[in-house]
Design a protein around this motif. Sequence first.
Motif, mmCIF file in Angstrom:
data_model
loop_
_atom_site.group_PDB
_atom_site.id
_atom_site.type_symbol
_atom_site.label_atom_id
_atom_site.label_comp_id
_atom_site.label_asym_id
_atom_site.label_seq_id
_atom_site.Cartn_x
_atom_site.Cartn_y
_atom_site.Cartn_z
ATOM 1 N N HIS A 628 -44.280 19.475 14.322
ATOM 2 C CA HIS A 628 -44.399 18.497 13.230
ATOM 3 C C HIS A 628 -44.296 17.064 13.750
ATOM 4 C CE1 HIS A 628 -44.262 21.923 10.621
ATOM 5 N NE2 HIS A 628 -42.990 22.190 10.865
ATOM 6 N N GLY A 629 -44.935 16.807 14.871
ATOM 7 C CA GLY A 629 -44.980 15.456 15.400
ATOM 8 C C GLY A 629 -43.738 15.008 16.134
ATOM 9 N N GLU A 630 -42.767 15.899 16.317
ATOM 10 C CA GLU A 630 -41.547 15.540 17.030
ATOM 11 C C GLU A 630 -41.447 16.341 18.322
ATOM 12 O OE1 GLU A 630 -38.379 14.044 13.722
ATOM 13 O OE2 GLU A 630 -38.345 16.163 14.216
ATOM 14 N N LEU A 631 -40.854 15.720 19.347
ATOM 15 C CA LEU A 631 -40.629 16.403 20.613
ATOM 16 C C LEU A 631 -39.381 17.265 20.484
ATOM 17 C CD1 LEU A 631 -41.724 16.421 23.622
ATOM 18 C CD2 LEU A 631 -39.746 14.952 24.118
ATOM 19 N N VAL A 632 -39.525 18.542 20.734
ATOM 20 C CA VAL A 632 -38.399 19.472 20.677
ATOM 21 C C VAL A 632 -38.089 19.916 22.100
ATOM 22 C CG1 VAL A 632 -37.505 21.607 19.702
ATOM 23 C CG2 VAL A 632 -39.139 20.241 18.402
ATOM 24 N N THR A 633 -36.906 19.595 22.565
ATOM 25 C CA THR A 633 -36.529 19.873 23.947
ATOM 26 C C THR A 633 -36.175 21.342 24.133
ATOM 27 O OG1 THR A 633 -34.163 19.478 23.630
ATOM 28 C CG2 THR A 633 -35.569 17.544 24.046
ATOM 29 N N PRO A 634 -36.037 21.802 25.388
ATOM 30 C CA PRO A 634 -35.583 23.183 25.616
ATOM 31 C C PRO A 634 -34.257 23.486 24.934
ATOM 32 C CG PRO A 634 -36.316 22.195 27.671
ATOM 33 C CD PRO A 634 -36.323 21.105 26.647
ATOM 34 N N GLY A 636 -33.397 22.251 22.042
ATOM 35 C CA GLY A 636 -33.546 22.223 20.592
ATOM 36 C C GLY A 636 -33.385 20.872 19.947
ATOM 37 N N HIS A 637 -33.181 19.820 20.732
ATOM 38 C CA HIS A 637 -33.046 18.488 20.127
ATOM 39 C C HIS A 637 -34.424 17.948 19.742
ATOM 40 C CE1 HIS A 637 -30.863 14.758 19.303
ATOM 41 N NE2 HIS A 637 -31.962 14.152 19.697
ATOM 42 N N HIS A 638 -34.472 17.178 18.652
ATOM 43 C CA HIS A 638 -35.718 16.600 18.160
ATOM 44 C C HIS A 638 -35.731 15.096 18.414
ATOM 45 C CE1 HIS A 638 -37.283 19.976 15.448
ATOM 46 N NE2 HIS A 638 -36.194 20.461 16.036
ATOM 47 N N PHE A 639 -36.779 14.617 19.079
ATOM 48 C CA PHE A 639 -37.000 13.181 19.270
ATOM 49 C C PHE A 639 -38.241 12.776 18.483
ATOM 50 C CE2 PHE A 639 -34.850 14.154 23.388
ATOM 51 C CZ PHE A 639 -33.755 13.314 23.237
ATOM 52 N N ALA A 640 -38.175 11.633 17.831
ATOM 53 C CA ALA A 640 -39.313 11.151 17.056
ATOM 54 C C ALA A 640 -40.292 10.364 17.911
ATOM 55 C CB ALA A 640 -38.824 10.276 15.906
ATOM 56 N N VAL A 641 -39.852 9.875 19.080
ATOM 57 C CA VAL A 641 -40.710 9.042 19.905
ATOM 58 C C VAL A 641 -40.255 9.157 21.352
ATOM 59 C CG1 VAL A 641 -39.283 6.973 19.626
ATOM 60 C CG2 VAL A 641 -41.715 6.716 20.145
ATOM 61 N N VAL A 642 -41.207 9.019 22.273
ATOM 62 C CA VAL A 642 -40.902 8.870 23.693
ATOM 63 C C VAL A 642 -41.331 7.468 24.105
ATOM 64 C CG1 VAL A 642 -41.404 9.639 26.044
ATOM 65 C CG2 VAL A 642 -41.112 11.316 24.214
ATOM 66 N N ALA A 659 -49.732 13.359 27.377
ATOM 67 C CA ALA A 659 -51.077 13.349 26.816
ATOM 68 C C ALA A 659 -51.269 14.514 25.850
ATOM 69 C CB ALA A 659 -52.113 13.417 27.944
ATOM 70 N N GLY A 660 -50.806 15.690 26.245
ATOM 71 C CA GLY A 660 -50.900 16.835 25.343
ATOM 72 C C GLY A 660 -50.060 16.648 24.102
ATOM 73 N N PHE A 661 -48.867 16.088 24.250
ATOM 74 C CA PHE A 661 -47.983 15.885 23.100
ATOM 75 C C PHE A 661 -48.566 14.850 22.143
ATOM 76 C CE2 PHE A 661 -44.187 17.013 26.020
ATOM 77 C CZ PHE A 661 -44.464 18.359 25.886
ATOM 78 N N ALA A 662 -49.153 13.779 22.704
ATOM 79 C CA ALA A 662 -49.746 12.755 21.835
ATOM 80 C C ALA A 662 -50.876 13.353 20.998
ATOM 81 C CB ALA A 662 -50.266 11.599 22.683
ATOM 82 N N ALA A 663 -51.638 14.254 21.611
ATOM 83 C CA ALA A 663 -52.715 14.912 20.858
ATOM 84 C C ALA A 663 -52.166 15.763 19.724
ATOM 85 C CB ALA A 663 -53.550 15.767 21.808
ATOM 86 N N GLU A 664 -50.932 16.212 19.857
ATOM 87 C CA GLU A 664 -50.300 17.017 18.811
ATOM 88 C C GLU A 664 -49.512 16.167 17.823
ATOM 89 O OE1 GLU A 664 -48.585 20.945 20.081
ATOM 90 O OE2 GLU A 664 -48.811 20.054 22.072
ATOM 91 N N GLY A 665 -49.570 14.847 17.972
ATOM 92 C CA GLY A 665 -48.952 13.973 16.984
ATOM 93 C C GLY A 665 -47.687 13.278 17.406
ATOM 94 N N LEU A 666 -47.224 13.486 18.650
ATOM 95 C CA LEU A 666 -46.016 12.792 19.101
ATOM 96 C C LEU A 666 -46.315 11.314 19.323
ATOM 97 C CD1 LEU A 666 -43.044 12.938 20.125
ATOM 98 C CD2 LEU A 666 -44.010 13.216 22.427
#
Length: 981
Positions: A628-634, A636-642, A659-666
């Motif tokens: 859902h546009g957030e980075l989920v770490t191994p 389980g933490h959620h980051f809204a932006v890198v 690059a792959g994450f940005a394509a998925e909405g990060l």
Amino acid sequence: MACNPDTRANVGQRRLPLLSLAIALMLQPHNAAIAQTADPLAQAFLAPPKSARAMVRWWWPGGAVTDAELAREIGVLDAAGFGGGEIQPFNPGIPNLTPDERIAVNDYATPTYFAHVAHALGAAQTHGLRLDMTFGSAWPSGGGYAITPELALPELTASTTHVTGGQAGPIKLTLPPRTRKLGAWSTLDTRYRGPEVADWPARIDARQKIVAVVAVKGTDPGLKATTPGGFHFDPWAQVLTPGQLQAGSARVLTDRLRSDGTLDWTAPPGDWQILVFKRYMADSGVSGGVGAGPQLVLDHFRKDAFAAHAHRVGDAAVAELGASFGKSLRATFVDSLELMPDLYWSEDLLAQFKRRRGYDLTPYLPLIIQPGWTEAWTAHWSPPYYRMGGSAGDMGERVREDYHRTVSDLFNENFVAPFVAWNHAHGLLARFQAHGAPSDTLRSYGLADIPETEDLESTADVDFMKLARSAGDIYGHREISAESLCFMGRPYAVTPEDLKRRADLIFTSGVNRLIIHGFPYAVHPEQWPGWHPFAPGFGTGFSTMLSETNPIWAVVPKLTTYLARTQSVLQTGDPVVPAAVFMQDFAYYQGHETEGHHEPAMLAALVHAGYDYDRINTDGLTRSRVVHGELVTPGGHHFAVVVVPRSDVLDLGAAQALAGFAAEGLKVMFVDKPPVRSEGLHDAARRDHELRNFVADIVAHGGMAMTEATLPAGLHTIGVMPNLTFDPDAATPFVERAIGKRRVFFFANVGEGDRHIGFTVPDAHGGAQLWDAWNGTIAALPVTGAAGDTHLALSLKPGASAIVVVGEDLPKSAVAAAPSVSGTAQSLVLADGWTLAASGHGANGRVIDIAAHPAVPGDLRTIAALADFSGAMHYIRDVDIPAAWLAPGAKVSLDLGEVHDAALVKANGADAQPLLLAPFVIDLTTALKPGRNHIDVTVVNTPQNAMAASKGPGARFLRPKPAGLVGPVRLLYQAVAGPFP
């Protein structure tokens, strides 16, 4: 024979532990208060479980301990409000030992020693406490007959000879000597003299080897002049201007070096740098290590070296301690590394480098010389000795990147991972300090179960201390600990207020378990002040002398109760950290990202704008996913932006992942500009091209560049919400946790003035409460603001902190009108009429016990008999209170004025109330009565003044401080208009 702690110096000194116990009992929460709430979080806050308490580093004088004293000290720690300790056996020059005790100190890693540990574990279990155990003695890891010269830490060092080409060889070279450091081999220590080690000096010498002779065309570096003589941890000088080497000119001439140090070679025309690289065993041992045999540091890049160490200090403990593993023995621990080589090296590094990086490092060895980053205690940034240009840019930077990554991989694979695996195989947790290691700091922290930072490193720098929390969020570790409350140059002068302020600062870095540095085993306490491991000697000393012989021990229960309440909240739920800031470099030290300056200004800007942040590494990025546009770490933490800080360089794996994450909405943000090249030398042109393509993909999917100044506003613009939004000029250090449906904030006023904190919590509903961990109270906090945004305000005195809980399940409270203060306000100065009694010590342990006598408040340094006093000062006075002062709505407070360093106040025999923070004011309304009242004030100060007046090598570093009830002391009367409860 073990140290006998049973003798105590005098009756007066015994009062302090008894007073401390009385305070601890007084601070226990009332059952009625707990019963009023069915909220489990509030219950744990009001009556924290022992599992929420702070712990101590428990220094043992090796095996010179008794079971009876260990059990007694466990009881002392429990009564003082600690949740356990970390057993650290070592010998930093323990004073006052008998010859038999000095022998017993080295009874370590033996069945007798482990039997003592087992007894301590049994006592801890009885008290409901838990212990950790250092995986070895002292630091760095090593010591004993297990770590032979062949398994000891190597280093690479180098020398340079400048020649002008065209002159016929052979060339007489300067060969690198072994750098003299703290000393790996001691001829004064009897442990180095036995027949078992008679051949070890020769075996140490046998580790010497010329690794390479490399000639390369180029200029000398410009070096800062060094002071002749003195003590140096490495041979490198600070670089003013790097030498410039010609790409493609390097020649490996190792086989042309003759035994007499001449090189059979004629240099071609031009200026040439000829460097000789030689391997030695590093000349530094285990600092203060105890146990039989020499104390060589193990090779942290060899698994068999770790296995030998683990067999000595871990496997040997299983028979005695195995039943306690995972129970009263919670974890083992590795302290900060402090390895101190000239250059990190291993016997197979060249082969490992070629296998992992794809090319031979040998011709490029001159490029890895860069001062500063290998220094354990004074790590700093310096330009490298040499740069090398070429079509791929600065080849030197690329080679150093490959070298650092290889060293990091070898360290994690051969030391950290086996340490963690040993613990898991035995049902234990692994606690680890990664700072100071030549590794990917976040990855090394993350391999352990409990990442641990410290406040001595970088002088309690929050940006540094957040690295441990960052690793916890990346890799899924809930407990983040810190070696805490360690003050450089102040071994005897740390006050309770200092401790509380520093603890709050540490909490704002995301730490939720303090391991306080530290509590020493009572070695001959009758010789006051007893053993303080980091007392000043040849240096200024450091740490906190947190022992029963320190007069401030009397008020420690107030501090530990506060810590437990705070930690009970911070150990619950999950951190809320919206921003992940990428960290490219390895081997963290302060200034490593900014060429010697402080951390990037954007980190402070993010916090000021209400965004908490973590750092994230390549390993963490490439093992994460987007949901859902957030980075989920191994973990389980959620980051809204890198956020990628300003750098020309980005690891290719990180770029591909982003690059792959940005394509998925990060959402991905670059500071100032995107990077332009990849990390490393091999196949650089292709890799740089791929990186630029990945960066283009990131930009195509919404990634953008912003300046440090505009970054916080830019995050808000693209929909990344902050934790909170501060009112103008209200920004304050904070952390946030999500606990169920509640949002919980911790704020700390670490400044010197009052702090008004107004802030808005976005997308928050319901009510709010103010949880005061210092006093153990919960109160409604008025809420204002538009729907969905909760605006709150609170004020904090200097050194104060607050927990704010926001939740839909909490009733919403409107802003209440402040009670109006009537015109009736009076004060009564209590300048005389006091009696003073004093019980403590003076210079060189002199017992001071002065009976009550007339006195006035003031600095004890002005009284000849008490100028060097450290202890408890007992002030008593009677005072008449008019009945009108105690009418409904009236408030009567006692203002002690200036106090050094803490006070306990009683009125008419009521329970003593500890005062540790300025202003030293206490509300006595309910304890007073009309007419004659009895005021009883006990003031305790640190050991500083007694130690400053003492003889000894460290006294010259100490200066006396104000002491006692300085005042002015006043009774304050204030009438408040109704209504009254």
